[in-house]
Design a protein around this motif. Structure first.
Motif, short mmCIF file in Angstrom:
data_model
loop_
_atom_site.label_atom_id
_atom_site.label_comp_id
_atom_site.label_asym_id
_atom_site.label_seq_id
_atom_site.Cartn_x
_atom_site.Cartn_y
_atom_site.Cartn_z
N GLU B 13 -2.82 11.01 9.81
CA GLU B 13 -2.79 9.77 9.03
C GLU B 13 -2.08 9.98 7.70
O GLU B 13 -2.45 9.41 6.69
CB GLU B 13 -4.21 9.23 8.81
CG GLU B 13 -4.94 8.79 10.07
CD GLU B 13 -4.37 7.52 10.69
OE1 GLU B 13 -3.48 6.88 10.07
OE2 GLU B 13 -4.81 7.16 11.80
N SER B 14 -1.09 10.84 7.71
CA SER B 14 -0.44 11.18 6.45
C SER B 14 0.27 10.00 5.80
O SER B 14 0.43 9.95 4.58
CB SER B 14 0.53 12.35 6.64
OG SER B 14 1.57 11.96 7.51
N ALA B 15 0.69 9.02 6.59
CA ALA B 15 1.39 7.86 6.03
C ALA B 15 0.49 7.09 5.06
O ALA B 15 0.94 6.59 4.03
CB ALA B 15 1.87 6.94 7.13
N ALA B 16 -0.80 7.02 5.38
CA ALA B 16 -1.74 6.31 4.51
C ALA B 16 -1.86 7.03 3.16
O ALA B 16 -1.93 6.38 2.11
CB ALA B 16 -3.11 6.22 5.19
N ALA B 18 0.50 8.90 1.84
CA ALA B 18 1.79 8.67 1.17
C ALA B 18 1.79 7.32 0.47
O ALA B 18 2.20 7.19 -0.68
CB ALA B 18 2.93 8.74 2.18
N LYS B 19 1.30 6.31 1.17
CA LYS B 19 1.29 4.95 0.61
C LYS B 19 0.42 4.88 -0.64
O LYS B 19 0.84 4.33 -1.67
CB LYS B 19 0.77 3.96 1.65
CG LYS B 19 0.89 2.52 1.20
CD LYS B 19 0.31 1.57 2.21
CE LYS B 19 0.40 0.15 1.70
NZ LYS B 19 -0.27 -0.79 2.61
N ARG B 21 -0.49 7.34 -2.66
CA ARG B 21 0.12 8.11 -3.76
C ARG B 21 1.26 7.32 -4.40
O ARG B 21 1.39 7.27 -5.62
CB ARG B 21 0.64 9.45 -3.24
CG ARG B 21 -0.46 10.42 -2.85
CD ARG B 21 0.13 11.65 -2.20
NE ARG B 21 0.97 12.42 -3.11
CZ ARG B 21 2.03 13.11 -2.72
NH1 ARG B 21 2.40 13.12 -1.46
NH2 ARG B 21 2.73 13.79 -3.61
N LEU B 22 2.08 6.70 -3.56
CA LEU B 22 3.22 5.95 -4.08
C LEU B 22 2.80 4.74 -4.88
O LEU B 22 3.39 4.43 -5.92
CB LEU B 22 4.11 5.50 -2.92
CG LEU B 22 5.19 6.49 -2.49
CD1 LEU B 22 5.85 6.02 -1.20
CD2 LEU B 22 6.25 6.65 -3.57
N GLN B 23 1.77 4.04 -4.41
CA GLN B 23 1.32 2.84 -5.13
C GLN B 23 0.89 3.19 -6.55
O GLN B 23 1.24 2.50 -7.50
CB GLN B 23 0.19 2.16 -4.37
CG GLN B 23 0.71 1.32 -3.22
CD GLN B 23 -0.39 0.74 -2.36
OE1 GLN B 23 -1.40 1.39 -2.12
NE2 GLN B 23 -0.18 -0.47 -1.86
N LEU B 25 1.72 5.96 -8.29
CA LEU B 25 2.86 6.49 -9.05
C LEU B 25 3.82 5.39 -9.51
O LEU B 25 4.23 5.35 -10.67
CB LEU B 25 3.61 7.49 -8.16
CG LEU B 25 4.83 8.17 -8.78
CD1 LEU B 25 4.38 9.14 -9.85
CD2 LEU B 25 5.64 8.88 -7.72
N VAL B 26 4.15 4.49 -8.59
CA VAL B 26 5.12 3.44 -8.91
C VAL B 26 4.55 2.50 -9.98
O VAL B 26 5.26 2.12 -10.92
CB VAL B 26 5.52 2.68 -7.62
CG1 VAL B 26 6.22 1.38 -7.95
CG2 VAL B 26 6.42 3.56 -6.76
N GLU B 29 4.87 4.37 -13.26
CA GLU B 29 6.24 4.50 -13.75
C GLU B 29 6.82 3.16 -14.20
O GLU B 29 7.64 3.10 -15.11
CB GLU B 29 7.12 5.15 -12.67
CG GLU B 29 6.79 6.63 -12.52
CD GLU B 29 7.68 7.38 -11.54
OE1 GLU B 29 7.67 8.60 -11.60
OE2 GLU B 29 8.36 6.74 -10.71
N ARG B 30 6.40 2.07 -13.54
CA ARG B 30 6.87 0.75 -13.97
C ARG B 30 6.32 0.40 -15.34
O ARG B 30 7.01 -0.18 -16.18
CB ARG B 30 6.45 -0.32 -12.96
CG ARG B 30 7.35 -0.35 -11.75
CD ARG B 30 6.95 -1.44 -10.79
NE ARG B 30 7.68 -1.27 -9.54
CZ ARG B 30 7.39 -1.90 -8.42
NH1 ARG B 30 6.36 -2.74 -8.38
NH2 ARG B 30 8.10 -1.69 -7.34
#
Lengths: 269, 94
Positions: B13-16, B18-19, B21-23, B25-26, B29-30
């Protein structure tokens, strides 16, 4: 007056040049006079992907330095009369691109072309920032992978602040998401970010999804834009992308796992 | 689900991950990106003024900018040295 489209991503190796070549060819196939410019000075590759590497005489930097005129530097595609390639310089350094020079070349091209596709280099240095500065539209090429998504978001920030449209207070650049190297099988297994995941994070209009495909390497091996391989999945996906860009309502394909026969269904859903 | 999936005990379930972590981080950064670029300069000049009157260290001052739907908050935080420990001087502007 031409419309200027930048193909950008921040991260390298996600498919900018493949996309620039396919998209420009697609626009030309639809009858639009199209120029595609390689902004990657020092590391040119668009000529190779387009299959015109042996016909390069003058390049973008020659035109900027007024050592050659545009007609001498533009290479007419052999497969498509409406398509012209302006190659990058291989020997100059990245600082050869000047703001005024790029502006002048784009202005001159705008007089006779319908579309100008700018193939941006990776990174956020001069070539990349100049490729996007004058753009009307941006295609943000993204892989379903953490570093690519993060870099794409960074590029969105730059598009919104450091472009001609942003600085003059004009209507903002239209930004489109193009998800490439997509594998529906891996998404289904939970191993890869889905289209919806990436869209949720970047909140961009989805222009298309290009599946991970053997056709892309085959096309670059041969120096033929993959969109001309009309039978391949990637070729079809790029044809759809061009139609959507031109305003047609085309449903998305290649985002679900293909239906399989009985035997394969028995072993793998 | 195919027959073999049934026997697969551990699903990746690595995609979950990744999602998620990205949420985070993004979003971070915004928020950073939308800060006005004069903040470091403002911080430096304020520090110089304060040091005319109070002997504070280089890192005694922090300036942050936050934004919600209808207002921007510029927050200035100064830590003053004191015999009995730290005293904080804090100002908020809306």
């Amino acid at each position: 007056m031409a419309r200027i489209i930048v193909v950008t991503s921040g991260k390298g190796g996600v498919g900018k040049t493949t996309t620039s070549a396919a998209f420009a060819t697609g626009l030309a196939l639809r009858g639009f006079r199209t120029a595609v410019i390689d902004f990657d000075v020092g590391l040119r590759n668009l000529d190779l992907i387009m299959g015109c590497e042996r016909r390069v005489v003058y390049d973008f930097v020659n035109v900027i330095n007024q050592e050659a005129n545009l007609n001498q530097a533009l290479i007419r595609d052999k497969r498509c009369d409406n398509l012209f390639i302006l190659p990058a310089s291989q020997t100059r350094d990245k600082e050869s691109l000047t703001h005024e020079g790029v502006e002048r070349v784009l202005k001159e091209l705008s007089e006779t072309f319908d579309y100008i596709v700018c193939d941006s280099p990776a990174g956020i240095e001069r070539g990349a920032t100049l490729a996007m500065y004058f753009a009307d539209d941006a295609i943000v090429v993204t892989n379903p992978e953490v570093s690519s998504v993060r870099d794409s978001d960074r590029m969105l920030g730059i598009l919104a602040s450091k472009s001609r449209r942003a600085e003059t207070g004009a209507e903002p650049i239209k930004e489109y998401l193009l998800l490439t190297r997509y594998s529906p099988q891996r998404v289904k297994l939970g191993e890869m970010l889905s289209v919806d995941d990436v869209q949720e994070i970047l909140s961009l209009h989805l222009l298309g999804v290009i599946p991970e495909s053997k056709a892309v390497l085959n096309a670059s091996n041969a120096g033929t834009p993959v969109i001309l391989d009309e039978k391949s999945d990637a070729g079809k996906a790029y044809l759809d992308v061009v139609r959507r860009y031109l305003g047609e309502n085309v449903p998305h394909r290649f985002i679900e796992v293909e239906k399989k026969g009985f035997i394969s269904r028995l072993f793998r859903g | 689900m195919g027959l073999l999936d049934y026997f697969r005990s551990t699903r990746n379930e690595s995609a979950a991950i990744a999602k998620e972590r990205l949420q985070i981080l993004v979003a971070h950064e915004r928020a950073e990106r939308n800060k006005p670029d004069y903040l470091p300069m403002l911080q430096k000049e304020l520090l110089e003024v304060i040091r005319k009157y109070v002997n504070v260290g280089q890192d005694a001052i922090t300036v942050t900018m936050e934004q919600d739907e209808n207002r921007e908050i510029l927050e200035l935080n100064v830590v003053l040295p004191d015999e009995g420990g730290e005293r904080r001087l804090r100002r908020k502007r809306v």
